[in-house]
Write a protein that holds these residues in place. Structure first.
Motif, PDB file in Angstrom:
ATOM      1  N   THR A   1      80.731  62.551  39.035  1.00 22.08           N
ATOM      2  CA  THR A   1      80.672  62.185  37.616  1.00 22.08           C
ATOM      3  C   THR A   1      79.680  63.084  36.890  1.00 22.08           C
ATOM      4  OG1 THR A   1      81.174  59.881  38.139  1.00 22.08           O
ATOM      5  CG2 THR A   1      80.174  60.307  35.992  1.00 22.08           C
ATOM      6  N   THR A   2      80.008  63.419  35.643  1.00 17.02           N
ATOM      7  CA  THR A   2      79.059  64.110  34.770  1.00 17.02           C
ATOM      8  C   THR A   2      78.543  63.109  33.755  1.00 17.02           C
ATOM      9  OG1 THR A   2      80.205  66.216  35.058  1.00 17.02           O
ATOM     10  CG2 THR A   2      78.720  66.029  33.173  1.00 17.02           C
ATOM     11  N   LEU A   3      77.254  62.917  33.753  1.00 17.38           N
ATOM     12  CA  LEU A   3      76.623  61.964  32.829  1.00 17.38           C
ATOM     13  C   LEU A   3      76.033  62.726  31.650  1.00 17.38           C
ATOM     14  CD1 LEU A   3      74.538  58.880  33.570  1.00 17.38           C
ATOM     15  CD2 LEU A   3      73.435  60.682  32.233  1.00 17.38           C
ATOM     16  N   GLY A   4      76.244  62.194  30.450  1.00 22.71           N
ATOM     17  CA  GLY A   4      75.724  62.839  29.247  1.00 22.71           C
ATOM     18  C   GLY A   4      74.891  61.893  28.411  1.00 22.71           C
ATOM     19  N   PHE A   5      73.899  62.447  27.734  1.00 23.66           N
ATOM     20  CA  PHE A   5      73.163  61.694  26.722  1.00 23.66           C
ATOM     21  C   PHE A   5      72.548  62.687  25.755  1.00 23.66           C
ATOM     22  CE2 PHE A   5      70.130  62.504  30.118  1.00 23.66           C
ATOM     23  CZ  PHE A   5      68.984  62.899  29.450  1.00 23.66           C
ATOM     24  N   ARG A   6      72.252  62.219  24.550  1.00 21.85           N
ATOM     25  CA  ARG A   6      71.713  63.112  23.524  1.00 21.85           C
ATOM     26  C   ARG A   6      70.189  63.073  23.524  1.00 21.85           C
ATOM     27  NH1 ARG A   6      75.531  65.651  21.066  1.00 21.85           N
ATOM     28  NH2 ARG A   6      77.591  64.721  20.765  1.00 21.85           N
ATOM     29  N   ALA A   7      69.604  64.217  23.178  1.00 21.68           N
ATOM     30  CA  ALA A   7      68.149  64.368  23.231  1.00 21.68           C
ATOM     31  C   ALA A   7      67.439  63.328  22.378  1.00 21.68           C
ATOM     32  CB  ALA A   7      67.764  65.779  22.775  1.00 21.68           C
ATOM     33  N   GLU A   8      68.021  62.994  21.222  1.00 22.38           N
ATOM     34  CA  GLU A   8      67.345  62.064  20.310  1.00 22.38           C
ATOM     35  C   GLU A   8      67.464  60.614  20.762  1.00 22.38           C
ATOM     36  OE1 GLU A   8      71.421  62.881  18.347  1.00 22.38           O
ATOM     37  OE2 GLU A   8      69.946  63.935  19.573  1.00 22.38           O
ATOM     38  N   ASP A   9      68.390  60.332  21.719  1.00 25.82           N
ATOM     39  CA  ASP A   9      68.560  58.966  22.189  1.00 25.82           C
ATOM     40  C   ASP A   9      67.630  58.628  23.353  1.00 25.82           C
ATOM     41  OD1 ASP A   9      70.548  58.493  20.331  1.00 25.82           O
ATOM     42  OD2 ASP A   9      72.169  59.082  21.680  1.00 25.82           O
ATOM     43  N   ALA A  10      67.153  59.642  24.063  1.00 27.27           N
ATOM     44  CA  ALA A  10      66.227  59.422  25.179  1.00 27.27           C
ATOM     45  C   ALA A  10      64.795  59.432  24.651  1.00 27.27           C
ATOM     46  CB  ALA A  10      66.421  60.501  26.231  1.00 27.27           C
ATOM     47  N   SER A  11      63.864  59.092  25.520  1.00 25.93           N
ATOM     48  CA  SER A  11      62.455  59.091  25.117  1.00 25.93           C
ATOM     49  C   SER A  11      61.588  59.363  26.342  1.00 25.93           C
ATOM     50  CB  SER A  11      62.070  57.741  24.498  1.00 25.93           C
ATOM     51  OG  SER A  11      62.286  56.687  25.431  1.00 25.93           O
ATOM     52  N   LEU A  12      60.340  59.726  26.098  1.00 24.81           N
ATOM     53  CA  LEU A  12      59.406  59.913  27.195  1.00 24.81           C
ATOM     54  C   LEU A  12      58.915  58.552  27.678  1.00 24.81           C
ATOM     55  CD1 LEU A  12      57.231  62.964  26.097  1.00 24.81           C
ATOM     56  CD2 LEU A  12      59.188  62.917  27.649  1.00 24.81           C
ATOM     57  N   ALA A  13      58.732  58.453  28.991  1.00 26.34           N
ATOM     58  CA  ALA A  13      58.224  57.218  29.591  1.00 26.34           C
ATOM     59  C   ALA A  13      56.888  57.510  30.269  1.00 26.34           C
ATOM     60  CB  ALA A  13      59.227  56.691  30.621  1.00 26.34           C
ATOM     61  N   ARG A  14      56.175  56.446  30.596  1.00 24.81           N
ATOM     62  CA  ARG A  14      54.956  56.629  31.377  1.00 24.81           C
ATOM     63  C   ARG A  14      55.325  57.132  32.770  1.00 24.81           C
ATOM     64  NH1 ARG A  14      51.313  51.327  30.151  1.00 24.81           N
ATOM     65  NH2 ARG A  14      53.314  50.327  29.803  1.00 24.81           N
ATOM     66  N   ASP A  15      54.436  57.873  33.362  1.00 26.73           N
ATOM     67  CA  ASP A  15      54.707  58.495  34.661  1.00 26.73           C
ATOM     68  C   ASP A  15      55.315  57.490  35.635  1.00 26.73           C
ATOM     69  OD1 ASP A  15      53.734  60.831  33.716  1.00 26.73           O
ATOM     70  OD2 ASP A  15      51.797  60.720  34.733  1.00 26.73           O
ATOM     71  N   GLY A  16      56.466  57.905  36.212  1.00 27.32           N
ATOM     72  CA  GLY A  16      57.112  57.091  37.226  1.00 27.32           C
ATOM     73  C   GLY A  16      57.975  55.975  36.700  1.00 27.32           C
ATOM     74  N   GLU A  17      57.993  55.733  35.377  1.00 30.31           N
ATOM     75  CA  GLU A  17      58.759  54.620  34.815  1.00 30.31           C
ATOM     76  C   GLU A  17      60.099  55.049  34.227  1.00 30.31           C
ATOM     77  OE1 GLU A  17      56.461  52.319  32.112  1.00 30.31           O
ATOM     78  OE2 GLU A  17      54.871  51.876  33.555  1.00 30.31           O
ATOM     79  N   GLY A  18      60.361  56.331  34.213  1.00 26.00           N
ATOM     80  CA  GLY A  18      61.620  56.820  33.657  1.00 26.00           C
ATOM     81  C   GLY A  18      62.687  56.989  34.718  1.00 26.00           C
ATOM     82  N   GLN A  19      63.888  57.299  34.265  1.00 24.98           N
ATOM     83  CA  GLN A  19      65.016  57.517  35.172  1.00 24.98           C
ATOM     84  C   GLN A  19      65.129  58.979  35.618  1.00 24.98           C
ATOM     85  OE1 GLN A  19      65.228  55.596  32.337  1.00 24.98           O
ATOM     86  NE2 GLN A  19      65.205  53.709  33.543  1.00 24.98           N
ATOM     87  N   ILE A  20      64.454  59.872  34.899  1.00 24.69           N
ATOM     88  CA  ILE A  20      64.421  61.285  35.265  1.00 24.69           C
ATOM     89  C   ILE A  20      62.957  61.710  35.345  1.00 24.69           C
ATOM     90  CG2 ILE A  20      64.999  63.646  34.542  1.00 24.69           C
ATOM     91  CD1 ILE A  20      67.397  62.511  33.052  1.00 24.69           C
ATOM     92  N   SER A  21      62.576  62.342  36.422  1.00 17.78           N
ATOM     93  CA  SER A  21      61.220  62.876  36.560  1.00 17.78           C
ATOM     94  C   SER A  21      61.316  64.332  37.001  1.00 17.78           C
ATOM     95  CB  SER A  21      60.414  62.079  37.589  1.00 17.78           C
ATOM     96  OG  SER A  21      60.205  60.753  37.146  1.00 17.78           O
ATOM     97  N   ALA A  22      60.724  65.232  36.231  1.00 22.55           N
ATOM     98  CA  ALA A  22      60.813  66.658  36.547  1.00 22.55           C
ATOM     99  C   ALA A  22      59.726  67.405  35.782  1.00 22.55           C
ATOM    100  CB  ALA A  22      62.192  67.192  36.165  1.00 22.55           C
TER     101      ALA A  22
END
Length: 350
Positions: free
Chosen positions: A268-289
């Protein structure tokens, strides 16, 4: 009334297919934008409507009449080209007036019609000038006035803003938007610029390689792209697209784990828009990089991270400060996600 129908319209040159089975009804007074990259068939489609290209198969119907065999001059359409196509030896007044002369319109009406058209595009102070004495934006407005003066049933505009600088594009785009409202004439507008499409259109037709990919309002195209091509073409920045595996509502790939997705499985290819996501506190997000790049936009800071071969962007507050290489955590909720089949590219409906 100037409803336009394209019925199974094809354009081929030998084995090359320029437009493939185009079907669409364009409503009277609608502002329709044909959008796509260079070579996608959008200008060819417009030229077939104008009569400047022959149709290989299918029918073009304007105002209830099949026009395939009608000459351009008999189709009651006015075309605005990106190259302006003005007569250098004539002043602005005569350039605007020229279509009235060649069509045999009563000379007693010329002055009123020319001045009405010039006023609509704010050219009254330039009627005595030659095209060489005008800026690019002013020349494009002369071309618009020359189309307006004909009072046609259909306006066709082929990338009219592509030769203008960024500031002029914005002001001329606003002028075209206002004119379309004032004139209430069926308009077909060709562009590769998705900002023009989103701001001007009642409906957008997204094309690639001669094939219609999606038809809808700007909001529909932006909010629910039909496939990966539309998702990647619409938006600034384009939609983030990440390849991974979806199983039991969980999407996973390198540095990424998103739960709570309701549909789909497998590649599957998952998509989302930059303005819909947000920064989370370290370790609390779904993407870490780690941060790949930062761009200060004035009203926001655009942060990009690399996930596999994809760059993934998120908008942060304009006051956000960090360095390339710093680890960030990105919050991606299921509600903002779009899912596409990696194999077919088609949207997986919720």
């Amino acid at each position: 009334m100037a409803e336009i129908q394209l019925r199974n319209v094809n354009k081929r040159w030998g084995s090359f297919i320029g437009v493939d089975n185009f079907n669409l009804t364009i409503a009277d007074k609608e502002f329709l934008v044909l959008l796509g990259p260079s070579g996608c068939g959008k200008t060819t489609t417009m030229r077939m409507i104008a009569g400047l290209e022959d149709v290989t198969d299918g029918e073009i119907v304007i105002d209830g009449k099949v026009v395939n065999n009608l000459d351009p001059k008999d189709r009651d359409v006015a075309m605005v080209f990106q190259s302006y196509a003005l007569y250098p030896n004539m002043n602005v007044y005569e350039n605007i007036r020229f279509p009235l002369k060649v069509r045999g319109v009563d000379p007693a009406t010329h002055d009123e019609r020319v001045r009405r058209a010039s006023a609509m595009v704010e050219l009254d102070d330039f009627l005595h000038r030659k095209p060489a004495e005008l800026s690019g934006g002013q020349r494009q407005r002369v071309a618009l006035a020359r189309a307006i003066v004909r009072e046609p049933n259909v306006f066709l505009m082929d990338e009219p803003l592509s030769n203008l600088d960024a500031k002029l594009r914005v002001s001329t785009r606003a002028q075209i938007k206002n004119l379309s409202h004032e004139l209430a004439v069926t308009t077909i507008y060709v562009t590769h610029d998705q900002i023009e499409a989103m701001t001007l259109a009642d409906r957008v037709v997204v094309m690639e390689k001669g094939v219609v990919q999606q038809v809808g309002s700007p909001t529909e195209i932006y909010d629910r792209p039909a496939n990966l091509f539309v998702a990647s073409f619409i938006g600034n920045p384009a939609m983030n697209l990440i390849d991974g595996d979806l199983c039991d509502g969980v999407f996973e790939t390198r540095n990424t784990r998103i739960t709570g997705l309701n549909t789909g499985h497998g590649k599957t290819t998952l998509g989302f828009r930059a303005e819909d996501a947000s920064l989370a506190r370290d370790g609390e997000g779904q993407i870490s990089a780690p941060i790949y790049t930062l761009e200060l936009l004035g009203d926001a800071t655009m942060i990009s991270v690399r996930i596999g071969t994809s760059l993934v962007a998120v908008k942060a507050d304009k006051s956000f400060r960090a360095e390339i290489g710093d680890l960030v955590s990105i919050h991606v909720t299921p509600e903002i996600c779009h899912l596409f089949s990696t194999e077919t590219g088609q949207r997986i409906d919720d």
